[in-house]
Design an enzyme around this catalytic site. Structure first.
Site, PDB file in Angstrom:
ATOM      1  CE1 TYR A  79       2.553   5.255  -3.627  1.00 42.75           C
ATOM      2  CE2 TYR A  79       1.098   3.428  -4.120  1.00 42.75           C
ATOM      3  CZ  TYR A  79       2.362   3.907  -3.857  1.00 42.75           C
ATOM      4  OH  TYR A  79       3.425   3.027  -3.813  1.00 42.75           O
ATOM      5  N   GLY A  80      -2.944   9.235  -3.615  1.00 40.12           N
ATOM      6  CA  GLY A  80      -4.247   9.691  -4.113  1.00 40.12           C
ATOM      7  C   GLY A  80      -4.224  10.683  -5.261  1.00 40.12           C
ATOM      8  CG  ASP A  91      -1.812   1.214   1.332  1.00 42.44           C
ATOM      9  OD1 ASP A  91      -2.415   1.571   0.304  1.00 42.44           O
ATOM     10  OD2 ASP A  91      -1.916   1.826   2.414  1.00 42.44           O
ATOM     11  CB  SER A  92       0.184   4.801  -0.578  1.00 40.27           C
ATOM     12  OG  SER A  92      -0.910   4.941   0.316  1.00 40.27           O
ATOM     13  CB  CYS A 151      -9.259   4.955   0.578  1.00 38.87           C
ATOM     14  SG  CYS A 151      -7.593   5.264   1.230  1.00 38.87           S
ATOM     15  CB  THR A 152      -6.762  -0.029   2.156  1.00 36.12           C
ATOM     16  OG1 THR A 152      -5.605   0.691   1.678  1.00 36.12           O
ATOM     17  CG2 THR A 152      -7.288  -0.925   1.047  1.00 36.12           C
ATOM     18  CG  HIS A 153      -4.690   4.980   4.496  1.00 35.74           C
ATOM     19  ND1 HIS A 153      -4.195   4.580   3.278  1.00 35.74           N
ATOM     20  CD2 HIS A 153      -3.606   5.299   5.257  1.00 35.74           C
ATOM     21  CE1 HIS A 153      -2.865   4.665   3.302  1.00 35.74           C
ATOM     22  NE2 HIS A 153      -2.486   5.097   4.494  1.00 35.74           N
ATOM     23  CD  GLU A 171       0.422   6.348   6.429  1.00 34.68           C
ATOM     24  OE1 GLU A 171       1.561   6.233   6.907  1.00 34.68           O
ATOM     25  OE2 GLU A 171      -0.249   5.375   6.020  1.00 34.68           O
ATOM     26  CB  CYS A 222      -3.251   0.590  -2.426  1.00 28.65           C
ATOM     27  SG  CYS A 222      -3.264   2.327  -2.880  1.00 28.65           S
ATOM     28  CG  ASN A 223      -9.678   0.901  -2.774  1.00 24.32           C
ATOM     29  OD1 ASN A 223      -9.271   0.688  -1.639  1.00 24.32           O
ATOM     30  ND2 ASN A 223     -10.801   0.392  -3.226  1.00 24.32           N
ATOM     31  CB  THR A 224      -4.951   4.991  -5.164  1.00 26.23           C
ATOM     32  OG1 THR A 224      -5.823   5.471  -4.135  1.00 26.23           O
ATOM     33  CG2 THR A 224      -4.594   6.116  -6.100  1.00 26.23           C
TER      34      THR A 224
HETATM   35  N1  DGL Z   1      -4.734   3.313   0.857  1.00 26.56           N
HETATM   36  C1  DGL Z   1      -4.852   3.827  -0.436  1.00 26.56           C
HETATM   37  C2  DGL Z   1      -6.093   3.464  -1.185  1.00 26.56           C
HETATM   38  O1  DGL Z   1      -6.674   2.464  -0.865  1.00 26.56           O
HETATM   39  C3  DGL Z   1      -4.115   5.029  -0.874  1.00 26.56           C
HETATM   40  C4  DGL Z   1      -4.287   6.273  -0.100  1.00 26.56           C
HETATM   41  C5  DGL Z   1      -3.330   7.295  -0.623  1.00 26.56           C
HETATM   42  O2  DGL Z   1      -2.140   7.048  -0.561  1.00 26.56           O
HETATM   43  O3  DGL Z   1      -3.790   8.338  -1.098  1.00 26.56           O
HETATM   44  O4  DGL Z   1      -6.507   4.134  -2.092  1.00 26.56           O
END
Ligand code: DGL
Length: 254
Positions: A40-41, A8-9, A182-184, A150, A71-73
């Site tokens: 990463y967004g 993931d990011s 988003c996994t966060h 984070e 990570c979805n992104t």
């Molecule tokens: N956890 C990430 C996702 O699922 C990325 C969040 C990010 O880095 O912007 O999209």
């Protein structure tokens, strides 16, 4: 036992590892947090693909049998290219849970919280068009959510204020079901639920991704553990930046 690479990011993918560990308690995990490049967004798909390539190559050199893009992104930006490049490697990506949300809503309005990169990707737009034709979909970037996680600010007045700013438009539009794209974001669930009230249901796609991983291992006849087996907690954590957050969140999920 299987070796699974998860990336993931940052620490968001640990919400996916949490669900995977319920199904695969005795396997070996390599977790890569690319937190030097988080978030990463808003980064370009090319940049994210470049990072994924490097991280996946690292997993494979460590003997990974399967790779989870937690990570979805990054899934939206890179998984098709990764599958084309390594056709024999089982890749699992994150799917925004639009389908279960559309099936479950009673108000006929669903909310989607995700990053800007996910919301504009054709992967998401196609899923939405396929499964949410009969409901109204309200989308918002979870502005500042990744930064809260984070920085380990998972509760408190400031976290509530940040969450409210992105969630309120969904609630005002009548959403009774909200997809965490988003996994966060699952790490903010207590705050999200507090702000939304009990009548709103949040959907975390991580359990479905974990089940998909097991299905893929089975389809490739890759041996793995099963629920009820001893929990080995064989997890190697690698971070491209400071490791404090990932270590703390890992200890929370364990
Ligand atoms: N956890 C990430 C996702 O699922 C990325 C969040 C990010 O880095 O912007 O999209």
């Amino acid at each position: 036992m299987a070796t699974i690479g998860i990336m993931d990011s940052g620490s968001g993918g640990l919400s996916v590892l949490r669900e995977i560990l319920r199904l695969l308690p005795g396997d070996k995990f390599l977790y890569y947090s690319d937190n030097a490049n988080c978030p990463y967004g808003e980064k370009s798909a090319e940049f994210i693909l470049g990072r994924c390539r490097e991280i996946v190559a690292g997993f494979l050199s460590e003997g990974a049998d399967a790779v989870v893009i937690a990570c979805n992104t990054a899934t939206a930006a890179a998984i098709a290219s990764l599958r084309a490049e390594w056709p024999s490697v089982p890749f699992i990506g994150m799917e925004p849970a639009v389908k279960p949300a559309a099936l479950g809503t009673r108000s006929g309005v669903i909310g989607v919280l995700a990053t800007a990169g996910t919301l504009k990707a054709s992967k998401y737009l196609d899923t939405r068009d396929t499964y949410a034709g009969d409901v109204k979909v309200v989308e918002r970037v979870g502005r500042g959510f990744v930064e809260l996680v984070e920085s380990l600010e998972l509760e408190g007045p400031r976290a509530e204020e940040v969450v409210r700013a992105s969630l309120e438009p969904l609630l005002k539009a009548g959403a009774d079901t909200v997809v965490l794209g988003c996994t966060h974001y699952p790490f903010l669930l207590p705050v999200l639920q507090k702000v939304a009230g009990e009548g709103v249901r949040f959907i975390d796609p991580a359990p479905a991704a974990a089940r998909q991983l097991v299905r893929l291992l089975d389809s490739k006849s890759i041996a793995h553990s099963a629920p009820g087996d001893p929990a080995l907690r064989d997890i190697t954590l690698v971070c491209s930046g400071p490791s404090e957050t990932a270590r703390r969140i890992l200890s929370l999920i364990l």
